[in-house]
Design an enzyme around this catalytic site. Structure first.
Site, PDB file in Angstrom:
ATOM      1  N   ASP A 186      72.276   2.728  -6.908  1.00 32.55           N
ATOM      2  CA  ASP A 186      73.182   2.300  -7.979  1.00 32.55           C
ATOM      3  C   ASP A 186      74.431   3.178  -8.042  1.00 32.55           C
ATOM      4  O   ASP A 186      75.224   3.078  -8.978  1.00 32.55           O
ATOM      5  CB  ASP A 186      72.470   2.248  -9.330  1.00 32.55           C
ATOM      6  CG  ASP A 186      72.027   3.627  -9.819  1.00 32.55           C
ATOM      7  OD1 ASP A 186      71.749   4.489  -8.971  1.00 32.55           O
ATOM      8  OD2 ASP A 186      71.960   3.827 -11.050  1.00 32.55           O
ATOM      9  N   ASP A 212      75.206   6.320  -8.600  1.00 34.54           N
ATOM     10  CA  ASP A 212      75.540   7.392  -9.537  1.00 34.54           C
ATOM     11  C   ASP A 212      75.359   8.752  -8.869  1.00 34.54           C
ATOM     12  O   ASP A 212      75.913   9.748  -9.323  1.00 34.54           O
ATOM     13  CB  ASP A 212      74.749   7.296 -10.854  1.00 34.54           C
ATOM     14  CG  ASP A 212      73.252   7.319 -10.664  1.00 34.54           C
ATOM     15  OD1 ASP A 212      72.782   7.170  -9.514  1.00 34.54           O
ATOM     16  OD2 ASP A 212      72.536   7.470 -11.666  1.00 34.54           O
ATOM     17  N   ASP A 266      73.183   6.664  -3.534  1.00 35.81           N
ATOM     18  CA  ASP A 266      71.891   6.027  -3.806  1.00 35.81           C
ATOM     19  C   ASP A 266      72.126   4.571  -4.242  1.00 35.81           C
ATOM     20  O   ASP A 266      73.263   4.103  -4.267  1.00 35.81           O
ATOM     21  CB  ASP A 266      71.068   6.848  -4.814  1.00 35.81           C
ATOM     22  CG  ASP A 266      71.490   6.626  -6.250  1.00 35.81           C
ATOM     23  OD1 ASP A 266      72.678   6.334  -6.485  1.00 35.81           O
ATOM     24  OD2 ASP A 266      70.630   6.739  -7.144  1.00 35.81           O
ATOM     25  N   SER A 287      67.746   2.530  -9.537  1.00 36.83           N
ATOM     26  CA  SER A 287      68.399   3.675  -8.899  1.00 36.83           C
ATOM     27  C   SER A 287      67.984   3.834  -7.437  1.00 36.83           C
ATOM     28  O   SER A 287      68.270   2.984  -6.616  1.00 36.83           O
ATOM     29  CB  SER A 287      68.099   4.933  -9.719  1.00 36.83           C
ATOM     30  OG  SER A 287      68.796   6.037  -9.204  1.00 36.83           O
TER      31      SER A 287
HETATM   32 MG    MG Z   1      70.857   6.457  -9.184  1.00 35.77          MG
END
Ligand code: MG
Length: 455
Positions: free
Chosen positions: A244, A246, A242, A99
């Site tokens: 990844d 999400d 961010d 992440s």
């Molecule tokens: Mg994330």
């Protein structure tokens, strides 16, 4: 038995605790938990350790007789969407990502067939396989096969276009500065914006697991270039995802950093307004402005424990219209039950386009609030007694014990949450202004210290 899975899967330092052996064992564990002949969709963010961990994870799955489809570099929500819409083709998903953590970290997160983060009881069962060495090793003829699965990012982008008023966004002729933090979002968000007719200026959109642009946590410190570019290009807004993709954080057209609580409140109010009511779900640590704004628009709010998978699961079980966290992770149930930065961006653009107002003007309509976070030491064996005493002392107030103890007082609210790892309480205090929040925190800390002393 140890504890393997945290709130967001298994995380660690690449090639140290998060090494190929761990990935292999996790693959063997998931594979042994699933049935022989099942298929798992595997993907990763842009981290340099990603290909190694995917290879090891896949080998573990295949040795247990499970097939692997490798989606390559994908955003976490794109992989979740592919699993959810596979009509049972995928028995699970697995994302190799850490992440927003620094580039030297990596992690592995498992996804349920419905696209949500894996239920904790399933994680417990997989942990039991892991720690009990109860691996299935299949015959040579049953070893899982695999192939590259292209198109996961593209299908996700196409699907978002069908979930927003794309025509209104195109007509509004918006300009957006987009920073994908050298993460996986570079494979989705720029294409989404282009398809929405947005004039898009990208920053750090080239996927690069060394994160040369800035650290991938979307903090005020890490959006300085975005602020400058948003102002310089006269954009309607700036947005940073961010690593990844999400979560995302916005800056308004004046370059002002928008706290995640305010984005959540604004968008929750927008959805509730569109739907003439509905349930909004958020953890107890979120700002009261979410509840205030949602109620003013005719909706209701339910609180959960802290953690996005908990919020997503609650939303699924209770038919919520929107939900999310204060950190820029918003969940859009009509699309899928997980945090989703590109879907959030598309909905913000829909709000801008349909309201015709500048972003800063929309934000100015929100109630105001300020929160401060403190901590206070408390021995682990006294935590429960102290929490009970704190709740009892506020028996006359509205008390919420969903996660720790949250009390609503005249000045605002105070939340006392025990840390799972340290002998401390985290104390959150929110009031109308920063000074009032500080004063409330000071008063509450004195009260809690006295309670701990006598507990
Ligand atoms: Mg994330």
């Amino acid at each position: 038995m140890g504890k393997l899975f945290g709130t967001n899967g298994v995380r660690g330092f690449a090639n140290q605790d998060m090494n190929a052996e761990l990935a292999l064992r996790l693959g063997r564990s998931l594979g042994s938990y699933l049935k022989k002949g099942d298929t798992v969709l595997v993907g990763r963010d842009t981290r340099t350790s990603g290909p190694m961990l995917v290879a090891a994870l896949s080998a573990g799955l295949q040795g247990a007789g499970v097939h692997v489809h490798d989606a390559g570099e994908v955003t976490t929500p794109a992989l979740q969407y592919a699993v959810k819409t596979s009509k049972g083709r995928y028995a699970a998903g697995a994302v190799v990502t850490a992440s927003h953590n620094p580039p030297e970290f990596n992690g592995i997160k498992f996804i349920d067939p419905d696209g949500t983060e894996m239920r904790s009881d399933k994680e417990d069962a997989i942990e039991a396989v892991f720690f009990g060495d109860r691996f299935r090793s299949v015959e040579w003829s049953e070893i899982g096969q695999g192939h590259y699965q292209p198109g996961v990012n593209a299908a996700y982008v196409e699907a978002i276009l069908g979930k927003v008023d794309a025509e209104a966004i195109r007509r509004a002729k918006l300009t957006v500065v987009l920073d994908t933090s050298n993460g996986a979002g570079g494979h989705t968000a720029p294409y989404l914006l282009r398809k929405l007719g947005v004039h898009v200026i990208t920053l750090n959109a080239q996927p690069d697991g060394t994160f040369p642009g800035h650290p991938s946590e979307p903090t005020p410190e890490n959006v300085k270039d975005l602020v400058v570019a948003t102002r310089a290009f006269g954009a309607h807004l700036g947005v940073v995802q961010d690593g990844d993709a999400d979560r995302c954080v916005f800056v308004d057209e004046k370059g002002g950093y928008v706290d995640g609580n305010r984005t959540l409140a604004l968008m929750a109010g927008f959805v509730v307004g569109q739907k003439h009511g509905g349930l909004v779900v958020t953890p107890v640590s979120s700002s009261g402005i979410v509840e205030e704004h949602v109620k003013a628009r005719g909706g209701s709010v339910a609180y959960t424990r802290v953690g996005a998978p908990v919020v997503a699961r609650y939303m699924l079980d209770h038919g919520a219209v929107v939900g999310g966290e204060e950190n820029g992770g918003i969940i859009w149930p009509e699309f899928q039950h997980c945090r989703d930065a590109s879907m959030t961006l598309a909905k913000v653009l829909e709000l801008l386009a349909t309201s015709g107002k500048p972003f800063s003007a929309l934000l100015a309509e929100l109630p105001s609030a300020a929160a401060v976070k403190k901590k206070v030491e408390c021995p682990n064996d006294r935590k429960q007694k102290a929490l009970d005493a704190f709740a009892k002392a506020h028996a006359k107030d509205r008390v919420d014990t969903t996660d720790g103890v949250k009390v609503y007082v005249a000045e605002g609210w105070v939340l006392v949450r025990p840390s799972g790892t340290e002998p401390i309480f985290r104390v959150y205090a929110e009031s109308k202004t920063h000074e009032q929040a500080e004063a409330l925190a000071t008063k509450s800390l004195a009260e809690i210290r006295e309670i701990i002393r006598t507990a």
